[in-house]
Scaffold this motif. Sequence first.
Motif, PDB file in Angstrom:
ATOM      1  N   GLY A 322      16.821   9.753  11.997  1.00  0.00           N
ATOM      2  CA  GLY A 322      15.565   9.658  11.480  1.00  0.00           C
ATOM      3  C   GLY A 322      14.834   8.460  11.312  1.00  0.00           C
ATOM      4  N   ALA A 323      13.713   8.907  10.215  1.00  0.00           N
ATOM      5  CA  ALA A 323      12.789   8.040  11.231  1.00  0.00           C
ATOM      6  C   ALA A 323      11.905   7.618   9.755  1.00  0.00           C
ATOM      7  CB  ALA A 323      11.628   9.010  11.289  1.00  0.00           C
ATOM      8  N   PHE A 324      10.913   6.863   9.290  1.00  0.00           N
ATOM      9  CA  PHE A 324      10.560   5.823   8.353  1.00  0.00           C
ATOM     10  C   PHE A 324       9.485   4.967   9.135  1.00  0.00           C
ATOM     11  CE2 PHE A 324       8.841   2.661   6.111  1.00  0.00           C
ATOM     12  CZ  PHE A 324       8.574   3.633   4.158  1.00  0.00           C
ATOM     13  N   ALA A 325       7.961   5.849   8.314  1.00  0.00           N
ATOM     14  CA  ALA A 325       6.631   4.515   9.105  1.00  0.00           C
ATOM     15  C   ALA A 325       6.031   4.887   7.924  1.00  0.00           C
ATOM     16  CB  ALA A 325       6.354   5.159  10.195  1.00  0.00           C
ATOM     17  N   GLY A 326       5.808   3.518   7.137  1.00  0.00           N
ATOM     18  CA  GLY A 326       5.361   2.855   6.303  1.00  0.00           C
ATOM     19  C   GLY A 326       3.885   2.522   6.197  1.00  0.00           C
ATOM     20  N   ARG A 327       3.131   2.849   5.784  1.00  0.00           N
ATOM     21  CA  ARG A 327       1.650   1.645   6.457  1.00  0.00           C
ATOM     22  C   ARG A 327       0.831   1.033   4.714  1.00  0.00           C
ATOM     23  NH1 ARG A 327      -3.798   3.870   8.428  1.00  0.00           N
ATOM     24  NH2 ARG A 327      -5.087   2.224   8.196  1.00  0.00           N
ATOM     25  N   VAL A 328       0.360   0.712   4.434  1.00  0.00           N
ATOM     26  CA  VAL A 328      -0.483   0.123   3.290  1.00  0.00           C
ATOM     27  C   VAL A 328      -1.529  -0.494   3.393  1.00  0.00           C
ATOM     28  CG1 VAL A 328      -0.190  -2.067   1.243  1.00  0.00           C
ATOM     29  CG2 VAL A 328       2.154  -0.786   1.673  1.00  0.00           C
ATOM     30  N   LEU A 329      -2.451  -0.223   3.298  1.00  0.00           N
ATOM     31  CA  LEU A 329      -4.083  -0.153   3.507  1.00  0.00           C
ATOM     32  C   LEU A 329      -4.228  -1.573   2.559  1.00  0.00           C
ATOM     33  CD1 LEU A 329      -6.208   0.000   4.913  1.00  0.00           C
ATOM     34  CD2 LEU A 329      -7.123   1.694   4.762  1.00  0.00           C
ATOM     35  N   VAL A 330      -4.868  -2.390   2.583  1.00  0.00           N
ATOM     36  CA  VAL A 330      -5.642  -3.147   1.455  1.00  0.00           C
ATOM     37  C   VAL A 330      -6.858  -3.211   1.599  1.00  0.00           C
ATOM     38  CG1 VAL A 330      -5.456  -4.892  -0.205  1.00  0.00           C
ATOM     39  CG2 VAL A 330      -3.737  -4.160   0.673  1.00  0.00           C
ATOM     40  N   GLU A 331      -8.062  -2.471   1.226  1.00  0.00           N
ATOM     41  CA  GLU A 331      -9.565  -2.188   1.828  1.00  0.00           C
ATOM     42  C   GLU A 331     -10.171  -3.737   1.167  1.00  0.00           C
ATOM     43  OE1 GLU A 331     -11.391   0.936   0.500  1.00  0.00           O
ATOM     44  OE2 GLU A 331      -9.720   2.672   2.512  1.00  0.00           O
ATOM     45  N   HIS A 332     -11.440  -4.068   1.650  1.00  0.00           N
ATOM     46  CA  HIS A 332     -11.657  -5.009   1.919  1.00  0.00           C
ATOM     47  C   HIS A 332     -12.764  -5.007  -0.211  1.00  0.00           C
ATOM     48  CE1 HIS A 332     -13.073  -6.330   5.739  1.00  0.00           C
ATOM     49  NE2 HIS A 332     -12.853  -5.117   6.297  1.00  0.00           N
ATOM     50  N   GLY A 333     -12.551  -6.331  -0.918  1.00  0.00           N
ATOM     51  CA  GLY A 333     -12.435  -6.112  -2.180  1.00  0.00           C
ATOM     52  C   GLY A 333     -11.405  -5.536  -2.837  1.00  0.00           C
TER      53      GLY A 333
END
Length: 443
Positions: A322-333
């Motif tokens: 199994g594999a899990f790769a999660g990314r949360v990107l919070v942009e400028h502003g």
Amino acid sequence: MNSEQQYIDLYKQARQLISDHAPQVMNDVREAAFGRFAEKGFPTRKVERYKYTDMAALFAPDYGLNLQRLQIPADPYKAFRCDVPNLSTSLFFMVNDSFYGGKHKDDEVVIASLGEYAKAHPEWVARYYNRLAGSDEAAVSDLNTMLCQDGLLVYVPRGVKTGRTIQVINILRADVDLMVNRRVLIVVEEGAELKMLFCDHAADDRRFLTTQVIEAFVGERASLDLYCLEETHYKNVRVSNVYIDQQRDSRVNHNVITLHNGITRNKLDLTLSGEGAECQCYGCVIADKHQHVDNNTLITHRVPHCTSNQLYKYVLDDQATGAFAGRVLVEHGAQQTASQMTNQNLCATREARMYTQPMLEIYADDVKCAHGSTVGQLNEAALFYMQQRGISLAEAKVLLQNAFINEVIDKMQLDPLRDRLHYLVEKRFRGELNKCKGCRLCK
């Protein structure tokens, strides 16, 4: 010959045949997708988002394609009985990559062949088709865009609320090893509500390679509940890319459940484009033998005051990976962002392998973001305690695994599906989940 070259050669030889069986809207973006695919090919495992699955290896075998759009000899309405019945849903079928059953229109909700609808409403479809997948420039999405000739359209106009869940059963059927390129376009306009359930099944004992691209547009104050349930077999390879765009004050509930498979790679790209938007993303994976399940997510907060929550759980047995790769990107502003990402995993044997990589990338200073992951084995003390009270070791393992995975299932908003999944998950842990009862397609 490398994996890319066979598809490049195929497209060069059959581009006219592919275009002849597709609407102009789909043909308009085909050449650009081919150009990107021919230039870049499949990503290697050195690319961060693909480090856990060898994409080129998945596409290396030679599969057949139904470019002539030959009619598959099956009547799914009579022959197929899904293992998730009695949900009071509006039921539809896709056989391989073709919508089965013509056009449905109820309370202004349109459920139809994407190709047929595009011929009648080309300008409207062109506003949405490939707008999300095309900007991603992912190899599998471009390959799907190159080769797909039809698909499914679900359109909910402004202010319309679907009274019943739309259930689409995807049936893989062929007499030879087959590659299927499935395309889905979902448009939920301002103030509308839609609940959708996709069930994937393989009806023949053949090798199937499925590429799936789902593009979903969720308007202001709109709501989308999207459930994707895979229950195929060990010869099936499924690569699914889901793209969701949310506008102001919209709500999305996305659930992906893998109960039985061969090799599965799910990618979710969800963008919160309007203030006040909220998404809940849940994943449930049960794998054993040599099965492989890779879930990769990217949640992008582009504007302030948005909320995202992710919970993915895996139970791995035997030599499963199994594999899990999660990314949360919070942009400028994107101030006042709230985000939580959790991945919890249970390895029932020492041979099972789990790779987990939760990530936060934040460019704003007024946020509440957290992430975490765990990988563990069954609690030996709990197993011993249950055996001391007369419960067999095998039964104790089933009970503990059920308790672990039920947290995800209990969060599902569709009550009949939640109840049914409790039953199916227990069957899966007991090794009883094979083919659906009453499915005459498998005979």
